[in-house]
Design a protein around this motif. Structure first.
Motif, PDB file in Angstrom:
ATOM      1  N   UNK A 184       0.823  -1.205   0.000  1.00 26.49           N
ATOM      2  CA  UNK A 184       0.000   0.000   0.000  1.00 26.49           C
ATOM      3  C   UNK A 184       0.862   1.262   0.000  1.00 26.49           C
ATOM      4  N   UNK A 185       1.945   1.237   0.777  1.00 26.83           N
ATOM      5  CA  UNK A 185       2.871   2.385   0.782  1.00 26.83           C
ATOM      6  C   UNK A 185       3.523   2.553  -0.585  1.00 26.83           C
ATOM      7  N   UNK A 186       3.909   1.423  -1.196  1.00 25.71           N
ATOM      8  CA  UNK A 186       4.535   1.483  -2.514  1.00 25.71           C
ATOM      9  C   UNK A 186       3.594   2.025  -3.567  1.00 25.71           C
ATOM     10  N   UNK A 187       2.336   1.631  -3.509  1.00 21.71           N
ATOM     11  CA  UNK A 187       1.336   2.147  -4.445  1.00 21.71           C
ATOM     12  C   UNK A 187       1.172   3.654  -4.293  1.00 21.71           C
ATOM     13  N   UNK A 188       1.148   4.119  -3.042  1.00 26.77           N
ATOM     14  CA  UNK A 188       0.983   5.551  -2.787  1.00 26.77           C
ATOM     15  C   UNK A 188       2.176   6.339  -3.326  1.00 26.77           C
ATOM     16  N   UNK A 189       3.388   5.839  -3.101  1.00 28.68           N
ATOM     17  CA  UNK A 189       4.591   6.522  -3.590  1.00 28.68           C
ATOM     18  C   UNK A 189       4.615   6.532  -5.112  1.00 28.68           C
ATOM     19  N   UNK A 190       4.246   5.425  -5.701  1.00 27.17           N
ATOM     20  CA  UNK A 190       4.248   5.309  -7.167  1.00 27.17           C
ATOM     21  C   UNK A 190       3.271   6.316  -7.784  1.00 27.17           C
ATOM     22  N   UNK A 191       2.088   6.372  -7.211  1.00 33.39           N
ATOM     23  CA  UNK A 191       1.068   7.285  -7.730  1.00 33.39           C
ATOM     24  C   UNK A 191       1.497   8.734  -7.562  1.00 33.39           C
TER      25      UNK A 191
END
Length: 334
Positions: free
Chosen positions: A211-218
């Protein structure tokens, strides 16, 4: 949300990342097989120098060259490339400066190691550049050489920086070949042709990192793909039993009666002892199942398509890899 028939038809570069221990390389390999099924040609790329692709396909260590390693269902081909940063540097010098011979001399002098040590991001530029070149490459008739490229990328904690490093380089180099190279890479990585998929387990830490990775990617403007929930264990007990066990309402006495009636215990005392031991296992299983369901809900709240891959009882061998590829195709992820 469980995803079926997701449209990844426009995606040429499938980047696969995940927390260590989630089976990232295995999922990348299975995805490559799934994408190649039906007669397509797919390149599977690794960039960390671990020779993970060779291990998964039970092959000798891969050299720095593209070679066919597997035939997919329906006759498609999976090729593989293990990128070596020094060789990628020589390709870079040849492509943009016509200096391959001079580059070999620089390699002998240790300049490449020096450059990637003082500027660690430069190594990422080289390997992402080599990968995106394979995505763009065309034959003489103008068709893409590969229908898709699957990149077994660095772990989740590094993925945004890894993919975004060429954007930083483009900001530093305003003109010239380096700027042109960075722009070409960014033109693929940040486009709808790319999707960054996350591999996770139904456990708290991998899910939170996803979830953290998705947020950073976005936030970085990079294109998120789907979530592959790996090593999923199917519950063998009905929901009514799981609910009772999780709520503290499971009665071992009923189980003891069943064991005695089925002739699976020697007398009442033995049946009671076995039932109590089994009851502890059932309660633990129910708690784990409830936890996994909460993690599913957390992942589904991200709004990304999600696919579940089974835990392979016999471990990941070549047959298991094809089983995972079939699961990926059945869920519409390829």
């Amino acid at each position: 949300m469980r995803a079926r028939d997701t449209d990844w038809d426009g995606v040429r570069l499938h980047v696969v990342t995940g927390k260590g221990g989630t089976g990232k390389t295995t999922v990348a390999a299975a995805l490559a097989l799934a994408l190649a099924a039906g007669g397509r040609k797919v390149l599977l790329v690794e960039v960390e120098g671990r020779q993970g692709i060779a291990q998964v396909f039970d092959l000798p260590p891969l050299p720095y060259e593209e070679r066919r390693i597997a035939v997919a269902p329906g006759g498609g081909d999976v090729h593989a490339l293990s990128i070596d940063p020094e060789e990628a540097m020589l390709d870079y010098l040849e492509m943009f400066y016509g200096m391959r011979r001079a580059g070999k001399a620089l390699t002998k002098m240790g300049i490449v190691d020096f450059a990637t040590t003082i500027a660690p991001g430069f190594r990422d530029v080289l390997v992402t550049g080599k990968t995106t070149e394979a995505v763009r490459r065309k034959s003489k008739d103008g068709r893409r050489i590969y229908d898709a490229v699957v990149l077994d990328a660095p772990p989740t904690g590094r993925i945004t920086r890894f993919l975004n490093v060429t954007n930083e380089v483009a900001g530093l180099a305003r003109v010239g070949p380096i700027k042109n190279h960075a722009d070409l890479v960014n033109g693929v990585v940040a486009s709808p042709e790319t999707a960054v998929h996350f591999v996770t387990l139904l456990e708290e830490m991998p899910v939170q990192e996803t979830l953290d990775g998705l947020a950073e990617l976005t936030a970085a403007g990079l294109p998120p793909g789907g979530i592959f929930t790996n090593m999923v264990r199917e519950s063998l007990l009905p929901d009514s039993v799981l609910d009772a066990a999780a709520g503290g309402r499971f009665d071992p006495a009923e189980l003891a009666l069943g064991l005695k009636a089925a002739g699976l215990a020697d007398g009442a005392s033995d049946a009671t002892a076995v039932a109590e031991a089994l009851a502890e296992e059932i309660v633990e299983h129910a708690r784990r199942t409830a936890l996994e369901q909460r993690e599913r809900e957390s992942l589904d709240a991200s709004g990304r398509p999600r696919y579940e891959l089974p835990l392979l009882a016999d471990g990941v061998d070549l047959a298991g890899l094809y089983e995972l590829a079939e699961s990926i195709r059945n869920q519409g992820a390829a």
